[in-house]
Design a protein around this motif. Structure first.
Motif, PDB file in Angstrom:
ATOM      1  N   GLU A   1       0.817  -1.223   0.000  1.00  0.00           N
ATOM      2  CA  GLU A   1       0.000   0.000   0.000  1.00  0.00           C
ATOM      3  C   GLU A   1       0.846   1.267   0.000  1.00  0.00           C
ATOM      4  OE1 GLU A   1      -3.391   0.559   0.001  1.00  0.00           O
ATOM      5  OE2 GLU A   1      -3.840  -1.563  -0.220  1.00  0.00           O
ATOM      6  N   SER A   2       1.932   1.258   0.766  1.00  0.00           N
ATOM      7  CA  SER A   2       2.733   2.481   0.907  1.00  0.00           C
ATOM      8  C   SER A   2       3.721   2.693  -0.233  1.00  0.00           C
ATOM      9  CB  SER A   2       3.484   2.455   2.238  1.00  0.00           C
ATOM     10  OG  SER A   2       4.348   1.338   2.290  1.00  0.00           O
ATOM     11  N   GLY A   3       3.870   1.719  -1.107  1.00  0.00           N
ATOM     12  CA  GLY A   3       4.846   1.851  -2.186  1.00  0.00           C
ATOM     13  C   GLY A   3       6.249   1.560  -1.690  1.00  0.00           C
ATOM     14  N   SER A   4       7.222   2.063  -2.407  1.00  0.00           N
ATOM     15  CA  SER A   4       8.619   1.839  -2.040  1.00  0.00           C
ATOM     16  C   SER A   4       9.066   2.835  -0.977  1.00  0.00           C
ATOM     17  CB  SER A   4       9.510   1.985  -3.279  1.00  0.00           C
ATOM     18  OG  SER A   4       9.533   3.346  -3.685  1.00  0.00           O
ATOM     19  N   LEU A   5      10.216   2.582  -0.384  1.00  0.00           N
ATOM     20  CA  LEU A   5      10.779   3.539   0.575  1.00  0.00           C
ATOM     21  C   LEU A   5      11.043   4.876  -0.095  1.00  0.00           C
ATOM     22  CD1 LEU A   5      13.295   1.467   2.725  1.00  0.00           C
ATOM     23  CD2 LEU A   5      11.109   2.448   3.417  1.00  0.00           C
ATOM     24  N   LYS A   6      11.421   4.833  -1.363  1.00  0.00           N
ATOM     25  CA  LYS A   6      11.645   6.064  -2.122  1.00  0.00           C
ATOM     26  C   LYS A   6      10.347   6.868  -2.197  1.00  0.00           C
ATOM     27  CE  LYS A   6      13.252   7.611  -6.652  1.00  0.00           C
ATOM     28  NZ  LYS A   6      13.705   7.166  -7.986  1.00  0.00           N
ATOM     29  N   ASP A   7       9.229   6.188  -2.458  1.00  0.00           N
ATOM     30  CA  ASP A   7       7.929   6.858  -2.518  1.00  0.00           C
ATOM     31  C   ASP A   7       7.566   7.479  -1.172  1.00  0.00           C
ATOM     32  OD1 ASP A   7       7.650   5.982  -5.158  1.00  0.00           O
ATOM     33  OD2 ASP A   7       6.483   4.215  -4.578  1.00  0.00           O
ATOM     34  N   VAL A   8       7.797   6.744  -0.102  1.00  0.00           N
ATOM     35  CA  VAL A   8       7.491   7.247   1.240  1.00  0.00           C
ATOM     36  C   VAL A   8       8.344   8.479   1.540  1.00  0.00           C
ATOM     37  CG1 VAL A   8       7.566   6.723   3.720  1.00  0.00           C
ATOM     38  CG2 VAL A   8       6.753   4.995   2.103  1.00  0.00           C
ATOM     39  N   GLY A   9       9.612   8.401   1.188  1.00  0.00           N
ATOM     40  CA  GLY A   9      10.511   9.542   1.403  1.00  0.00           C
ATOM     41  C   GLY A   9      10.078  10.773   0.636  1.00  0.00           C
ATOM     42  N   LYS A  10       9.645  10.595  -0.611  1.00  0.00           N
ATOM     43  CA  LYS A  10       9.178  11.723  -1.426  1.00  0.00           C
ATOM     44  C   LYS A  10       7.911  12.335  -0.842  1.00  0.00           C
ATOM     45  CE  LYS A  10      10.796  10.600  -6.084  1.00  0.00           C
ATOM     46  NZ  LYS A  10      10.353  10.152  -7.427  1.00  0.00           N
ATOM     47  N   SER A  11       6.991  11.488  -0.430  1.00  0.00           N
ATOM     48  CA  SER A  11       5.695  11.970   0.063  1.00  0.00           C
ATOM     49  C   SER A  11       5.759  12.546   1.473  1.00  0.00           C
ATOM     50  CB  SER A  11       4.667  10.833   0.048  1.00  0.00           C
ATOM     51  OG  SER A  11       4.474  10.361  -1.255  1.00  0.00           O
ATOM     52  N   PHE A  12       6.592  11.953   2.314  1.00  0.00           N
ATOM     53  CA  PHE A  12       6.611  12.322   3.727  1.00  0.00           C
ATOM     54  C   PHE A  12       8.019  12.620   4.224  1.00  0.00           C
ATOM     55  CE2 PHE A  12       3.073   9.380   2.994  1.00  0.00           C
ATOM     56  CZ  PHE A  12       2.013  10.191   3.354  1.00  0.00           C
ATOM     57  N   GLY A  13       8.840  13.201   3.370  1.00  0.00           N
ATOM     58  CA  GLY A  13      10.249  13.437   3.674  1.00  0.00           C
ATOM     59  C   GLY A  13      10.515  14.022   5.040  1.00  0.00           C
ATOM     60  N   LYS A  14       9.785  15.079   5.409  1.00  0.00           N
ATOM     61  CA  LYS A  14      10.019  15.736   6.696  1.00  0.00           C
ATOM     62  C   LYS A  14       9.588  14.861   7.866  1.00  0.00           C
ATOM     63  CE  LYS A  14       9.739  20.353   4.839  1.00  0.00           C
ATOM     64  NZ  LYS A  14       9.055  21.640   4.834  1.00  0.00           N
ATOM     65  N   LEU A  15       8.643  13.959   7.626  1.00  0.00           N
ATOM     66  CA  LEU A  15       8.172  13.058   8.678  1.00  0.00           C
ATOM     67  C   LEU A  15       9.006  11.780   8.748  1.00  0.00           C
ATOM     68  CD1 LEU A  15       4.331  13.394   8.080  1.00  0.00           C
ATOM     69  CD2 LEU A  15       5.723  14.591   9.763  1.00  0.00           C
ATOM     70  N   PHE A  16       9.862  11.608   7.769  1.00  0.00           N
ATOM     71  CA  PHE A  16      10.690  10.407   7.668  1.00  0.00           C
ATOM     72  C   PHE A  16      11.932  10.620   8.537  1.00  0.00           C
ATOM     73  CE2 PHE A  16      13.048   7.091   5.283  1.00  0.00           C
ATOM     74  CZ  PHE A  16      12.067   6.133   5.254  1.00  0.00           C
ATOM     75  N   THR A  17      11.731  10.526   9.837  1.00  0.00           N
ATOM     76  CA  THR A  17      12.779  10.824  10.805  1.00  0.00           C
ATOM     77  C   THR A  17      13.797   9.690  10.881  1.00  0.00           C
ATOM     78  OG1 THR A  17      11.572   9.786  12.606  1.00  0.00           O
ATOM     79  CG2 THR A  17      11.142  12.141  12.206  1.00  0.00           C
ATOM     80  N   GLU A  18      14.870   9.926  11.598  1.00  0.00           N
ATOM     81  CA  GLU A  18      15.887   8.899  11.794  1.00  0.00           C
ATOM     82  C   GLU A  18      15.298   7.675  12.511  1.00  0.00           C
ATOM     83  OE1 GLU A  18      20.088   8.490  14.174  1.00  0.00           O
ATOM     84  OE2 GLU A  18      19.690  10.397  13.144  1.00  0.00           O
ATOM     85  N   ALA A  19      14.411   7.918  13.464  1.00  0.00           N
ATOM     86  CA  ALA A  19      13.790   6.807  14.192  1.00  0.00           C
ATOM     87  C   ALA A  19      12.933   5.949  13.260  1.00  0.00           C
ATOM     88  CB  ALA A  19      12.931   7.347  15.338  1.00  0.00           C
ATOM     89  N   VAL A  20      12.182   6.596  12.355  1.00  0.00           N
ATOM     90  CA  VAL A  20      11.358   5.859  11.394  1.00  0.00           C
ATOM     91  C   VAL A  20      12.261   5.115  10.410  1.00  0.00           C
ATOM     92  CG1 VAL A  20       9.689   6.097   9.511  1.00  0.00           C
ATOM     93  CG2 VAL A  20       9.379   7.404  11.618  1.00  0.00           C
ATOM     94  N   ALA A  21      13.290   5.803   9.937  1.00  0.00           N
ATOM     95  CA  ALA A  21      14.228   5.178   9.001  1.00  0.00           C
ATOM     96  C   ALA A  21      14.879   3.951   9.624  1.00  0.00           C
ATOM     97  CB  ALA A  21      15.293   6.180   8.561  1.00  0.00           C
ATOM     98  N   SER A  22      15.209   4.023  10.907  1.00  0.00           N
ATOM     99  CA  SER A  22      15.856   2.880  11.564  1.00  0.00           C
ATOM    100  C   SER A  22      14.900   1.682  11.647  1.00  0.00           C
ATOM    101  CB  SER A  22      16.369   3.255  12.956  1.00  0.00           C
ATOM    102  OG  SER A  22      15.305   3.500  13.844  1.00  0.00           O
TER     103      SER A  22
END
Length: 135
Positions: free
Chosen positions: A97-118
């Protein structure tokens, strides 16, 4: 016939093809609706005629490997359809549903924190460990 109205039929179900999600060197990936299960799936269509023999062999080995895997961090192969008329191999995959990590980063870049990335990195590593354990 419009792409959106195309229906693929397998031995177990039928799929109505929807929007194109991506295009790569080996084929096209579209979203589809599984008419039997009532769920979205991803449909990867590969034109076998355009592949060299070595690439066809590698693709078949990849599909065979994926069919045998069962892990929450690896997409599941749900079905494989060989279409002799079009010369395509169609691989039906679990839909993300969420697509690729690249898609998530593009759509929610500012919300894509280090904690979420980890958390995503941990999931990728868990899937990779499983693959290594399978040989």
């Amino acid at each position: 016939m419009a792409e959106e109205s195309l229906v693929l039929v397998s031995a177990t179900t039928s799929y109505r093809i929807g929007v194109e999600l991506g295009r790569g060197g080996q084929g096209v990936v579209s979203q589809a609706w599984d008419l039997t299960r009532g769920t979205f799936v991803a449909v990867k269509r590969v034109k076998l005629r355009s592949l060299e023999k070595q690439a066809r062999t590698a693709l078949q080995a990849e599909i065979n490997l994926l069919r045998d895997l069962s892990h929450p961090n690896i997409l599941e192969v749900l079905d494989v359809i060989s279409e002799s008329i079009s010369g395509e191999l169609v691989v039906i995959l679990e839909f993300m549903e969420s697509g690729s990590l690249k898609d998530v980063g593009k759509s929610f870049g500012k919300l894509f924190t280090e904690a979420v990335a980890s958390q995503y990195v941990a999931q990728v590593l868990c899937g990779l460990e499983y693959l290594h354990d399978q040989g």
